[in-house]
Design a protein around this motif. Sequence first.
Motif, PDB file in Angstrom:
ATOM      1  N   GLY A  15       0.889  51.949  35.962  1.00 16.89           N
ATOM      2  CA  GLY A  15       2.065  51.258  35.438  1.00 16.89           C
ATOM      3  C   GLY A  15       2.919  50.507  36.439  1.00 16.89           C
ATOM      4  O   GLY A  15       4.054  50.161  36.129  1.00 16.89           O
ATOM      5  N   LEU A  16       2.408  50.232  37.632  1.00 17.18           N
ATOM      6  CA  LEU A  16       3.206  49.479  38.599  1.00 17.18           C
ATOM      7  C   LEU A  16       3.334  48.016  38.211  1.00 17.18           C
ATOM      8  O   LEU A  16       4.343  47.386  38.491  1.00 17.18           O
ATOM      9  CB  LEU A  16       2.612  49.592  39.999  1.00 17.18           C
ATOM     10  N   TYR A  17       2.308  47.455  37.589  1.00 17.60           N
ATOM     11  CA  TYR A  17       2.408  46.101  37.053  1.00 17.60           C
ATOM     12  C   TYR A  17       1.424  45.931  35.915  1.00 17.60           C
ATOM     13  O   TYR A  17       0.579  46.781  35.662  1.00 17.60           O
ATOM     14  CB  TYR A  17       2.220  45.027  38.127  1.00 17.60           C
ATOM     15  N   THR A  19       3.930  41.065  35.141  1.00 17.37           N
ATOM     16  CA  THR A  19       5.182  41.826  35.104  1.00 17.37           C
ATOM     17  C   THR A  19       5.041  43.047  36.000  1.00 17.37           C
ATOM     18  O   THR A  19       4.000  43.693  36.031  1.00 17.37           O
ATOM     19  CB  THR A  19       5.544  42.295  33.674  1.00 17.37           C
ATOM     20  N   HIS A  20       6.101  43.330  36.727  1.00 21.05           N
ATOM     21  CA  HIS A  20       6.144  44.501  37.602  1.00 21.05           C
ATOM     22  C   HIS A  20       7.037  45.573  36.998  1.00 21.05           C
ATOM     23  O   HIS A  20       7.925  45.281  36.200  1.00 21.05           O
ATOM     24  CB  HIS A  20       6.706  44.121  38.982  1.00 21.05           C
ATOM     25  N   HIS A  21       6.822  46.792  37.445  1.00 24.20           N
ATOM     26  CA  HIS A  21       7.703  47.897  37.092  1.00 24.20           C
ATOM     27  C   HIS A  21       9.083  47.601  37.682  1.00 24.20           C
ATOM     28  O   HIS A  21       9.211  46.895  38.682  1.00 24.20           O
ATOM     29  CB  HIS A  21       7.132  49.198  37.667  1.00 24.20           C
ATOM     30  N   ASP A  22      10.116  48.160  37.077  1.00 24.92           N
ATOM     31  CA  ASP A  22      11.486  47.892  37.536  1.00 24.92           C
ATOM     32  C   ASP A  22      11.724  48.312  38.990  1.00 24.92           C
ATOM     33  O   ASP A  22      12.548  47.716  39.676  1.00 24.92           O
ATOM     34  CB  ASP A  22      12.493  48.617  36.633  1.00 24.92           C
ATOM     35  N   ASP A  23      11.025  49.329  39.455  1.00 29.33           N
ATOM     36  CA  ASP A  23      11.210  49.812  40.825  1.00 29.33           C
ATOM     37  C   ASP A  23      10.414  49.016  41.863  1.00 29.33           C
ATOM     38  O   ASP A  23      10.514  49.299  43.054  1.00 29.33           O
ATOM     39  CB  ASP A  23      10.807  51.289  40.917  1.00 29.33           C
ATOM     40  N   TRP A  24       9.604  48.060  41.427  1.00 26.46           N
ATOM     41  CA  TRP A  24       8.754  47.296  42.349  1.00 26.46           C
ATOM     42  C   TRP A  24       9.593  46.371  43.219  1.00 26.46           C
ATOM     43  O   TRP A  24      10.489  45.688  42.757  1.00 26.46           O
ATOM     44  CB  TRP A  24       7.752  46.462  41.552  1.00 26.46           C
ATOM     45  N   GLN A  25       9.289  46.359  44.497  1.00 30.89           N
ATOM     46  CA  GLN A  25       9.902  45.432  45.449  1.00 30.89           C
ATOM     47  C   GLN A  25       8.807  44.475  45.934  1.00 30.89           C
ATOM     48  O   GLN A  25       7.708  44.917  46.244  1.00 30.89           O
ATOM     49  CB  GLN A  25      10.501  46.199  46.636  1.00 30.89           C
ATOM     50  N   LEU A  71      -6.185  50.295  39.297  1.00 31.92           N
ATOM     51  CA  LEU A  71      -5.363  51.439  39.676  1.00 31.92           C
ATOM     52  C   LEU A  71      -3.886  51.175  39.396  1.00 31.92           C
ATOM     53  O   LEU A  71      -3.208  51.988  38.753  1.00 31.92           O
ATOM     54  CB  LEU A  71      -5.566  51.769  41.163  1.00 31.92           C
ATOM     55  N   PHE A  72      -3.382  50.035  39.859  1.00 29.15           N
ATOM     56  CA  PHE A  72      -1.955  49.744  39.715  1.00 29.15           C
ATOM     57  C   PHE A  72      -1.548  49.468  38.277  1.00 29.15           C
ATOM     58  O   PHE A  72      -0.433  49.805  37.882  1.00 29.15           O
ATOM     59  CB  PHE A  72      -1.550  48.591  40.634  1.00 29.15           C
TER      60      PHE A  72
END
Length: 151
Positions: A48-50, A116-122, A43-44
């Motif tokens: 595109g979250l990672y 790798t994570h999306h730029d908005d990922w915390q 799912l993630f």
Amino acid sequence: MTTVKALKDLNSPPSPKKRFHFSVSIFATILLATLIGTYLDLLFTGIGLYSFPMRPFASIFTINIVFTLIGLPLFTTLFILISLRLHKWLKMMFMITISTLMAAFEKFAESIGFFTHHDDWQHYYSFYGYTIYFIFVLLFHYLLDKQIKNS
């Protein structure tokens, strides 16, 4: 000097060694936890979250299939077996510690190119996600084990 004599009528067999019993509830919990982890990864990565830049069979799978088939079941097994030996408060501390370590490991995996994570990922998202995941895994195991013992 005191001496101890063996009893002549003691013909009882030696006591059996206590063997590790891998219960149905542990196996079912590992299977469910692995499936949930796999579907969450799918799912993630799908939204595109990672992503996993370095993964085997990259043309077939969008997730790291080695982690899914080997790492996740082994990690879940260790987590359950350790958690079963802990008291309630230590269990919570263990879950928080493991969740923190997993979030830190993600940062390390990013630095060496495995993740790798999306730029908005915390990374505190990972902490909360792992904590909820571990609570669910232990709750499922507890309820299933209770159901099996009552039937």
